[in-house]
Each structure stands twice: as C-alpha cells, then as structure tokens.
Design an enzyme around this catalytic site. Structure first.
Site, PDB file in Angstrom:
ATOM      1  N   ARG A 193      16.262  47.979 112.419  1.00  0.00           N
ATOM      2  CA  ARG A 193      16.831  46.618 112.452  1.00  0.00           C
ATOM      3  C   ARG A 193      17.142  46.131 113.862  1.00  0.00           C
ATOM      4  NH1 ARG A 193      14.753  47.728 108.818  1.00  0.00           N
ATOM      5  NH2 ARG A 193      15.518  48.060 106.707  1.00  0.00           N
TER       6      ARG A 193
ATOM      7  N   GLU B 115      24.726  44.231 110.353  1.00  0.00           N
ATOM      8  CA  GLU B 115      23.288  43.945 110.454  1.00  0.00           C
ATOM      9  C   GLU B 115      23.125  42.426 110.579  1.00  0.00           C
ATOM     10  OE1 GLU B 115      20.738  46.089 107.735  1.00  0.00           O
ATOM     11  OE2 GLU B 115      19.371  44.377 107.582  1.00  0.00           O
TER      12      GLU B 115
ATOM     13  N   SER C 189      21.843  42.786 103.638  1.00  0.00           N
ATOM     14  CA  SER C 189      22.780  43.887 103.898  1.00  0.00           C
ATOM     15  C   SER C 189      23.743  43.480 105.008  1.00  0.00           C
ATOM     16  CB  SER C 189      22.031  45.143 104.339  1.00  0.00           C
ATOM     17  OG  SER C 189      21.214  45.577 103.290  1.00  0.00           O
TER      18      SER C 189
END
Ligand SMILES: Cc1cc2nc3c(=O)[nH]c(=O)nc-3n(C[C@H](O)[C@H](O)[C@H](O)COP(=O)(O)OP(=O)(O)OC[C@H]3O[C@@H](n4cnc5c(N)ncnc54)[C@H](O)[C@@H]3O)c2cc1C
Length: 295
Positions: free
Chosen positions: A171, A290, A219
């Site tokens: 990520r 995130e 998320s």
C-alpha cells in the site's frame, strides 16, 4: 485568482470553484477546496499543472476519492481530479490505461478482450492512478504484480518509469509528488468466460465480507505485519460497532470505518485515535492509517 480560474477553463478544464470534497469522496466527508479542476485529456491536465505552478498556486491530485479522508474545514488549494481522463489501448497482451479510468471498468475491458491478471483486483473502487499510487491489492494480488510501466509527469518533463523503479510496496509507492498519467499492465491470454467467472467469484467474496453498500474508504489501517489481522483484532477488542457521532467501526467488517450519514472529519479522527490507543495498549502495536488524510 479569477485569472487562474479563467485560464484553467480556457485550457479545456471543467472548473468548480469552492467545491465541497464531500461530493467527491466515497466517505462523503470533506469541506471546500479553492476549486476542483476536471481535465478531459492529458493536454488539459498538463496545462492545468503549468497554469497553477506559474501562478504559485498549490494543488493536489485525486482519482475517485475512495481512499481519502478530507478535513471538514476544506483545503485552501486546488484539487485536480483525473476521473474524466479514461482512455485505454490494447496491444496484444499489453494494456495501457489512462490514470482516471475506473479500475473496475479496466477489469471489464480486459475480461472481454480475453486477458487475465486483474481478476483479484476486481471490485476495488477507484481509478488506475489511485491503484498505482497505493499499490492497491486484494486476495493475494497487488498492482505491482501485473504493472509493467507508468508514465509520470514531474511538472517539468514526462517520463516512462519501469515498475521496478517505482518503489511499490505494501500500500505504498515512491510516486511522491509526481503525477501518474497512464499505466501499462502485462496480462495473459485466457478464455473470457474463465476470466469473468473468476471476477464474479471475487465480487461474491467482497459482498460477503465487506460493507460494500456503506460509505467507507476501504481498510482503515494497514496491516502492521503480515500475520496481524487488524479487523479481527479490533473486533476482539470489542470495538466492532463502536461509534463517534455518525462515524462507526463497521458491524460487517471491523477493519472498515463507515459514515452512517452526517459523519464529520473530527469524529473520524477521534474514532481513529481511540482504535489506535486501544490496539497499542492491548498489543503494543502502532497502527498506521491506510486511508490518506487530507487537511
Ligand atoms: C468499499 C471499498 C473497498 C476497498 N477495497 C480495497 C482493496 O481491496 N484493496 C485496496 O488496496 N484498496 C481498497 N480500497 C481503497 C481504494 O479503493 C484504493 O486505495 C484505490 O486504489 C484508490 O483509488 P482512487 O482513485 O480512489 O484514489 P484517491 O482516493 O483519489 O487517491 C488516493 C491517493 O492516490 C493519489 N493519486 C490518485 N491518482 C493519482 C495520480 N493520477 N497521480 C498521482 N497520485 C494519484 C492521491 O493523491 C492520493 O494520495 C477500498 C475502498 C473502498 C471504499
């Protein structure tokens, strides 16, 4: 500033002065920006950047706003939204897609063309540019596994950068302040029906686990290490359904934060801090969001 707006307009951009970001983010949160700029081509995007730089105006870039939490106080900057730059070109098993193309649309195009490789990423909302910037991933596959190169603009020159030089990790990317114009994916020939069947299976999994009909940004936190599942940890700590105002830890998946209606940025931050403190106290682990926070 009006001159800047006029120049942006005259270079083929749609310009929405004082636009609230809540309208352009999946969480539905975010105050006004100086102007939301919507280019319809590379040309108007590059012109917009040049105009803003020459005028000394700050700007940010966004795709479909599905990974953003934006302050209710807004941002005293311009925001360039790529979502209207959506071209695509297929050359054998190489597919080159513009930054603003929705990832889901790209998956439909490649499945019809009988190309396999993106199935696991199907259902991730957001644009190709956002997916590259975040190195988006799901079900064991990440963008970097199928990406070959991207075209970047650093404000001065355009450059084609090989995937290995992009700094893609879990990520994250090394794209930094550069702008992704397009991305090339190397896929494999496959029976279109097989590709489509796999994509349907993936959507089914998402539907069964994720709050897909609620306002979220995916998320909330990154996994701090591969064996640490944030959602189930939050659930075991009794925070599933925990609520600050209209912001809540999803009852369907404790890894998601959802906006139940009139959620505010401040409430979202309070909820994030509470979860971080609780996890730190119980497990000694520092969670990192995130979701990207713009303030
Ligand atoms: C219901 C739901 C499920 C999700 N599931 C997943 C999942 O399974 N896996 C996953 O990885 N993510 C998931 N996400 C998060 C999100 O969809 C991805 O991170 C997506 O790739 C973000 O794309 P975007 O276009 O919306 O980016 P945005 O939110 O608009 O932007 C994200 C970041 O990318 C940068 N950026 C965007 N476009 C460009 C560009 N052209 N050039 C340079 N920088 C750019 C922005 O500046 C920002 O920093 C989910 C989100 C939701 C709402």
């Amino acid at each position: 500033m009006n001159d800047v707006m006029e120049m942006l307009y005259l270079s083929g951009n749609d310009v929405l002065p004082g636009e609230p970001m809540a309208r352009w983010t999946s969480l539905g949160i975010g105050g006004k920006v100086k102007a939301l700029v919507l280019p319809h081509s590379d040309r108007s995007l590059l012109d917009a950047i040049q105009i803003l730089r020459e005028a000394g105006e700050k700007f940010r870039i966004m795709g479909m706003g599905t990974n953003l939490l934006v302050s209710d106080e807004g941002i005293d900057e311009f925001v360039i939204n790529t979502s209207r730059i959506t071209g695509v070109c297929i050359n054998g098993d190489l597919i080159v897609a513009d930054a603003g193309l929705p990832l889901k649309r790209l998956c439909h195009i490649v499945s019809s063309a009988g190309l396999s490789g993106l199935e696991e990423l199907y259902g991730i909302p957001g644009s190709v540019g956002g997916a590259v910037f975040m190195n988006a991933g799901a079900y064991g596959k990440e963008v970097k596994d199928v990406l070959e190169w991207v075209e970047l603009y650093d404000g001065g020159k355009l450059e084609k950068v090989d995937v290995k030089d992009l700094g893609l990790g879990y990520r994250k990317s090394g794209v930094g302040d550069r702008i992704i114009l397009r991305a090339a994916f190397r896929l494999k020939k496959e029976d279109p029906e097989k590709v489509w069947a796999k994509m349907e299976e993936i959507l089914q999994k998402r539907l069964s686990k994720q709050p897909v009909f609620e306002r979220s940004a995916g998320s909330l936190f990154k996994r701090p290490r591969p064996d640490f599942y944030v959602g189930s940890t939050i659930e075991k700590l009794g925070l599933k359904g925990f609520r600050v105002g209209d912001i809540m830890i999803s009852e369907k998946h404790a890894g998601f934060m959802v906006n139940k209606g009139n959620g505010s940025f401040k409430d979202a931050i309070r909820l994030i801090e509470k979860v971080k403190r609780t996890v730190k106290k119980a497990h000694g682990v520092e969670l990192e969001t995130e979701v990207i926070i713009w303030k």
